[in-house]
Design a protein around this motif. Structure first.
Motif, PDB file in Angstrom:
ATOM      1  N   ASN A  80       0.840  -1.197   0.000  1.00  0.00           N
ATOM      2  CA  ASN A  80       0.000   0.000   0.000  1.00  0.00           C
ATOM      3  C   ASN A  80       0.879   1.252   0.000  1.00  0.00           C
ATOM      4  O   ASN A  80       1.667   1.454   0.928  1.00  0.00           O
ATOM      5  CB  ASN A  80      -0.916  -0.029   1.229  1.00  0.00           C
ATOM      6  N   ILE A  81       0.736   2.067  -1.029  1.00  0.00           N
ATOM      7  CA  ILE A  81       1.647   3.212  -1.210  1.00  0.00           C
ATOM      8  C   ILE A  81       1.550   4.250  -0.083  1.00  0.00           C
ATOM      9  O   ILE A  81       2.580   4.616   0.492  1.00  0.00           O
ATOM     10  CB  ILE A  81       1.454   3.849  -2.613  1.00  0.00           C
ATOM     11  N   PRO A  82       0.356   4.735   0.285  1.00  0.00           N
ATOM     12  CA  PRO A  82       0.312   5.741   1.365  1.00  0.00           C
ATOM     13  C   PRO A  82       0.925   5.239   2.671  1.00  0.00           C
ATOM     14  O   PRO A  82       1.594   5.990   3.379  1.00  0.00           O
ATOM     15  CB  PRO A  82      -1.182   6.021   1.531  1.00  0.00           C
ATOM     16  N   ALA A  85       4.705   5.171   2.208  1.00  0.00           N
ATOM     17  CA  ALA A  85       5.207   6.559   2.178  1.00  0.00           C
ATOM     18  C   ALA A  85       5.244   7.143   3.584  1.00  0.00           C
ATOM     19  O   ALA A  85       6.228   7.789   3.980  1.00  0.00           O
ATOM     20  CB  ALA A  85       4.326   7.403   1.274  1.00  0.00           C
ATOM     21  N   ASN A 108       9.273  14.972   1.234  1.00  0.00           N
ATOM     22  CA  ASN A 108       8.372  14.717   0.108  1.00  0.00           C
ATOM     23  C   ASN A 108       8.755  13.406  -0.582  1.00  0.00           C
ATOM     24  O   ASN A 108       9.896  13.216  -0.964  1.00  0.00           O
ATOM     25  CB  ASN A 108       8.428  15.864  -0.896  1.00  0.00           C
ATOM     26  N   ILE A 109       7.792  12.550  -0.695  1.00  0.00           N
ATOM     27  CA  ILE A 109       8.024  11.241  -1.318  1.00  0.00           C
ATOM     28  C   ILE A 109       7.447  11.280  -2.729  1.00  0.00           C
ATOM     29  O   ILE A 109       6.328  11.736  -2.934  1.00  0.00           O
ATOM     30  CB  ILE A 109       7.335  10.110  -0.507  1.00  0.00           C
ATOM     31  N   ASN A 110       8.245  10.800  -3.655  1.00  0.00           N
ATOM     32  CA  ASN A 110       7.791  10.775  -5.034  1.00  0.00           C
ATOM     33  C   ASN A 110       7.857   9.335  -5.552  1.00  0.00           C
ATOM     34  O   ASN A 110       8.943   8.806  -5.759  1.00  0.00           O
ATOM     35  CB  ASN A 110       8.711  11.704  -5.838  1.00  0.00           C
ATOM     36  N   ILE A 111       6.716   8.712  -5.701  1.00  0.00           N
ATOM     37  CA  ILE A 111       6.697   7.306  -6.150  1.00  0.00           C
ATOM     38  C   ILE A 111       6.872   7.291  -7.675  1.00  0.00           C
ATOM     39  O   ILE A 111       6.018   7.768  -8.407  1.00  0.00           O
ATOM     40  CB  ILE A 111       5.375   6.600  -5.748  1.00  0.00           C
ATOM     41  N   GLN A 112       7.969   6.709  -8.115  1.00  0.00           N
ATOM     42  CA  GLN A 112       8.306   6.733  -9.534  1.00  0.00           C
ATOM     43  C   GLN A 112       7.935   5.448 -10.263  1.00  0.00           C
ATOM     44  O   GLN A 112       7.847   5.436 -11.478  1.00  0.00           O
ATOM     45  CB  GLN A 112       9.819   6.979  -9.708  1.00  0.00           C
ATOM     46  N   GLY A 113       7.776   4.385  -9.505  1.00  0.00           N
ATOM     47  CA  GLY A 113       7.452   3.126 -10.178  1.00  0.00           C
ATOM     48  C   GLY A 113       7.089   2.031  -9.195  1.00  0.00           C
ATOM     49  O   GLY A 113       7.239   2.187  -7.979  1.00  0.00           O
ATOM     50  N   ILE A 114       6.597   0.926  -9.770  1.00  0.00           N
ATOM     51  CA  ILE A 114       6.249  -0.250  -8.959  1.00  0.00           C
ATOM     52  C   ILE A 114       6.969  -1.434  -9.582  1.00  0.00           C
ATOM     53  O   ILE A 114       6.926  -1.629 -10.800  1.00  0.00           O
ATOM     54  CB  ILE A 114       4.721  -0.453  -8.924  1.00  0.00           C
ATOM     55  N   ASP A 115       7.638  -2.195  -8.748  1.00  0.00           N
ATOM     56  CA  ASP A 115       8.433  -3.309  -9.245  1.00  0.00           C
ATOM     57  C   ASP A 115       8.185  -4.549  -8.401  1.00  0.00           C
ATOM     58  O   ASP A 115       7.727  -4.439  -7.264  1.00  0.00           O
ATOM     59  CB  ASP A 115       9.930  -2.920  -9.192  1.00  0.00           C
TER      60      ASP A 115
ATOM     61  N   GLU B  89       4.693  16.020   1.374  1.00  0.00           N
ATOM     62  CA  GLU B  89       3.846  15.656   0.250  1.00  0.00           C
ATOM     63  C   GLU B  89       4.247  14.289  -0.331  1.00  0.00           C
ATOM     64  O   GLU B  89       5.426  13.951  -0.326  1.00  0.00           O
ATOM     65  CB  GLU B  89       3.977  16.728  -0.832  1.00  0.00           C
ATOM     66  N   THR B  91       3.875  12.238  -3.860  1.00  0.00           N
ATOM     67  CA  THR B  91       3.407  12.261  -5.247  1.00  0.00           C
ATOM     68  C   THR B  91       3.643  10.893  -5.875  1.00  0.00           C
ATOM     69  O   THR B  91       4.671  10.274  -5.635  1.00  0.00           O
ATOM     70  CB  THR B  91       4.130  13.336  -6.078  1.00  0.00           C
ATOM     71  N   ALA B  96       3.937   4.912 -12.517  1.00  0.00           N
ATOM     72  CA  ALA B  96       3.949   3.885 -11.463  1.00  0.00           C
ATOM     73  C   ALA B  96       2.609   3.158 -11.426  1.00  0.00           C
ATOM     74  O   ALA B  96       2.556   1.942 -11.225  1.00  0.00           O
ATOM     75  CB  ALA B  96       4.234   4.527 -10.110  1.00  0.00           C
ATOM     76  N   ASP B  99       2.637   0.790 -14.250  1.00  0.00           N
ATOM     77  CA  ASP B  99       3.420  -0.410 -13.874  1.00  0.00           C
ATOM     78  C   ASP B  99       2.542  -1.392 -13.101  1.00  0.00           C
ATOM     79  O   ASP B  99       2.575  -2.594 -13.331  1.00  0.00           O
ATOM     80  CB  ASP B  99       4.595  -0.020 -12.963  1.00  0.00           C
ATOM     81  N   VAL B 157      -3.898  -0.072  -3.502  1.00  0.00           N
ATOM     82  CA  VAL B 157      -2.478   0.305  -3.456  1.00  0.00           C
ATOM     83  C   VAL B 157      -2.288   1.808  -3.255  1.00  0.00           C
ATOM     84  O   VAL B 157      -1.413   2.230  -2.507  1.00  0.00           O
ATOM     85  CB  VAL B 157      -1.740  -0.194  -4.723  1.00  0.00           C
TER      86      VAL B 157
END
Lengths: 116, 202
Positions: A80-82, A85, A108-115, B89, B91, B96, B99, B157
């Motif tokens: 779960n991303i939140p 993070a 500040n968190i920047n989610i760039q991808g999921i692997d 924050e 983002t 993503a 993906d 997610v």
């Protein structure tokens, strides 16, 4: 490159921005569900030329010695991303306060991808 | 639309129209090269006009930069989903999310290929899926399953409660025969390409 400076009786202690970035990067990797730090275009270029991934972490120190961090992350699938993070933000804050005694303003968190 | 954007559009439209009109005037021979030379000489000789010209050029560069930044900034902002926490924050790049959806294609065996395109709008998140299915798949059942799966996975997610619209476009249906035929053809080609390949040494 700016450094955080602290004056003691014996002299000055300077903490380089890269040190703060390294701490943030390592603290982020400690959280289960984080695949890697980086993943954006800038860190991809840095990785290509053999630079460390902690350089992907952007560190800003303002006049009040408050730190602002931008951390690009790649998250593992099924997490779960939140939640991840939030845990990264907390862990980075704790690690930085423990190791450098700096006050952290923003992470500040920047989610760039999921692997996988 | 913001006033600055409107002004920028009007400014660029005016500049382009002026260039167009100048070219037409030049092509119709209403303005000769001598006239242009005279105007340039006048601008170059007079100090005040030179200063004005230089300042106008500088202003044009500034306007162009700020306008480009405004457009690029907007594009960049639209490419992420953002929310705030107590520490700062968070983002999430739309790539993503793409993906994440690509991984779903591997869960369902009937899906041979899955190409997602995610757009964040004010209404919510729009997901366009372009899929290639196997012939054994029941399209209504599979697409409904995929829509539900994509929606629930994104909500789970990303932890968002915004509206998620999943559109599916079935681009192709591959059959087993088609795949076998292709495989056989490629094998045949590989075998046939080597001359005297069937002969062995005695």
């Amino acid at each position: 490159m700016h450094r955080d400076e602290t004056r003691t009786e014996l002299g000055m202690i300077k903490i380089h921005k890269n040190v703060i970035a390294s701490i943030a990067s390592l603290a982020s990797m400690e959280i289960e569900g984080v695949k890697r730090v980086g993943g954006d275009f800038k860190s991809g270029i840095l990785e290509l030329i053999g630079k460390k991934s902690n350089l992907a972490v952007k560190v800003d120190i303002d006049r009040n010695d408050e730190v602002k961090l931008d951390i690009p992350l790649v998250i593992k699938y099924e997490y779960n991303i939140p939640e991840i993070a939030n845990r990264v933000q907390e862990n980075v804050r704790q690690a930085l306060e423990k190791m450098t005694s700096l006050s952290v303003r923003d992470i500040n968190i920047n989610i760039q991808g999921i692997d996988k | 639309m913001r006033i600055f954007t409107v002004l920028g559009i009007i400014f660029y439209a005016t500049v382009i129209i002026l260039i167009g009109v100048s070219l037409i005037i030049f092509s119709l021979n209403l303005l000769g090269p001598q006239d242009i030379k005279n105007a340039c000489d006048y601008l170059q000789c007079n100090t005040n006009s030179r200063i004005m010209l230089g300042l106008s050029g500088f202003l044009l560069i500034l306007i162009s930069f700020s306008f480009a930044q405004l457009i690029l900034g907007r594009f960049q902002r639209e490419k992420t989903i953002a929310f705030n926490t107590s520490s700062g924050e968070v983002t999430i790049a739309l790539s993503a999310v793409e993906d994440l959806i690509k991984r779903l294609g591997k869960i369902i065996p009937e899906i041979k290929e899955l190409r997602p395109d995610v757009i964040a709008t004010k209404k919510g998140i729009m997901v366009d899926l372009r899929v290639v299915l196997g012939s054994e798949a029941s399209i209504p059942e599979l697409t409904a399953r995929l829509q539900e799966l994509a929606k629930s996975k994104i909500q789970e997610v990303l932890g968002i409660e915004e509206q998620i619209i999943v559109k599916i476009h079935v681009a192709k249906i591959t059959t087993f025969e088609e795949r076998d035929k292709k495989k056989k053809e490629s094998d045949k080609e590989e075998g046939g390409s080597i001359p005297y390949s069937g002969y062995g040494r005695a």
